[in-house]
Design a protein around this motif. Sequence first.
Motif, short mmCIF file in Angstrom:
data_model
loop_
_atom_site.label_atom_id
_atom_site.label_comp_id
_atom_site.label_asym_id
_atom_site.label_seq_id
_atom_site.Cartn_x
_atom_site.Cartn_y
_atom_site.Cartn_z
N UNK A 47 -19.69 1.70 17.49
CA UNK A 47 -20.87 2.28 16.62
C UNK A 47 -20.97 1.26 15.82
N UNK A 48 -21.60 0.37 15.60
CA UNK A 48 -22.46 -0.74 14.10
C UNK A 48 -22.35 0.50 13.51
N UNK A 49 -22.55 0.01 12.04
CA UNK A 49 -23.07 0.04 10.99
C UNK A 49 -25.02 0.43 11.33
N UNK A 50 -25.04 1.50 10.51
CA UNK A 50 -26.28 1.76 11.00
C UNK A 50 -26.77 3.68 11.41
N UNK A 51 -27.35 4.37 11.57
CA UNK A 51 -28.17 6.06 11.70
C UNK A 51 -28.35 6.03 12.93
N UNK A 52 -28.47 7.38 13.30
CA UNK A 52 -28.93 8.20 14.80
C UNK A 52 -29.59 8.99 14.40
N UNK A 53 -30.59 9.68 15.70
CA UNK A 53 -30.91 11.17 15.21
C UNK A 53 -30.16 12.48 15.07
N UNK A 54 -30.02 13.18 14.39
CA UNK A 54 -28.94 14.16 14.57
C UNK A 54 -29.22 14.87 15.22
N UNK A 55 -27.52 15.15 16.52
CA UNK A 55 -27.60 16.09 17.48
C UNK A 55 -28.13 17.72 16.88
N UNK A 56 -28.93 18.10 18.39
CA UNK A 56 -29.31 19.41 18.66
C UNK A 56 -28.37 20.71 18.50
N UNK A 57 -28.83 21.01 17.41
CA UNK A 57 -27.80 22.44 17.64
C UNK A 57 -28.72 23.59 18.71
N UNK A 58 -28.08 24.32 19.89
CA UNK A 58 -28.27 25.12 20.49
C UNK A 58 -28.37 26.19 19.92
N UNK A 59 -28.57 26.70 20.83
CA UNK A 59 -29.78 28.08 20.41
C UNK A 59 -28.59 29.01 20.48
N UNK A 60 -28.32 29.99 19.98
CA UNK A 60 -27.58 30.95 20.77
C UNK A 60 -27.72 32.32 21.23
N UNK A 61 -27.98 32.59 22.86
CA UNK A 61 -28.32 33.74 22.98
C UNK A 61 -27.03 34.37 23.82
N UNK A 62 -27.73 35.71 23.03
CA UNK A 62 -26.72 36.97 23.46
C UNK A 62 -26.55 37.00 25.21
N UNK A 63 -25.68 37.35 25.69
CA UNK A 63 -25.36 37.40 27.31
C UNK A 63 -24.25 38.98 27.54
N UNK A 64 -23.99 39.27 28.29
CA UNK A 64 -22.90 40.49 28.50
C UNK A 64 -21.88 40.11 28.47
N UNK A 65 -21.10 41.00 28.01
CA UNK A 65 -20.27 40.60 27.41
C UNK A 65 -19.45 40.36 26.11
N UNK A 66 -20.53 40.15 25.18
CA UNK A 66 -20.48 39.56 23.72
C UNK A 66 -20.51 41.00 22.84
N UNK A 67 -20.01 40.70 21.84
CA UNK A 67 -19.40 40.73 20.78
C UNK A 67 -20.52 41.11 19.90
#
Length: 246
Positions: free
Chosen positions: A19-39
């Motif tokens: 990594x050098x000085x600079x900027x980069x695109x922010x990571x994508x935040x995954x969508x939370x999907x309801x699955x069996x056994x979720x509370x």
Amino acid sequence: MFAFVSCVNTKKATYFSDQKNGSFAAPTIPKLVIQPNDLLSISVSSLNAEASAVFNQANNSGVNNNNTSTTTTTATGFLVDGAGNIQYPFLGQVPVSGLTKEELKDKLTKALVDKKLLVDPILTVRFLNFKVTVLGEVAHPTVVTVPSERISLLEAIGLAGDLTIYAQRDNVLVIRDENGQKVTQRLNLNSTELFSSPYFYLKSNDVVYVEPNKSKVASTGRSQVWLPILFSALSLGVIVVDRLTR
């Protein structure tokens, strides 16, 4: 010879060494999907507090404490069964698997209004069992509970006490449940490409495993071989000295 064999490349022990000085695109935040056994916690409020209270009973249940006469309140929530359904008051069995929190909120709100059970209800849906597991070459292997429902790989490693000097930073394994299958992905913490990975932000029930490097394996193997020999030699020396001094 042992000193040279056990040397660790400092570049491999450094995060984001490219990594050098600079900027980069922010990571994508995954969508939370309801699955069996979720509370799930599903709280409801409306102008009629009494009518709303019925729908909130599953979120809080009184549990008797055997040691005292008091009753404590424990969060229980709505458990998603193996078929992906929850049992909701007055609505019965509601399919929820595959929905996001927002989609479930809209679905329940519409059902409550259509059946004229509540007027202008406000629903809040949260995951009660969002957790990730961090294992391997970290200071404190642990299961991390995430109330905010959002955690990055770096935050999870930080909560586990950071990687040890023996960790393979260029080969961190993430194990994830996707559509009923186990999916694995290896990540390189030495590279800034990590920030563009869909695995930078972890999902609920993800497992992070950090492998030991060759130095750790080699040093462990040598100690298992040489320590018994060393102790045997010391014992023999003590016996010889004891005999000579008599």
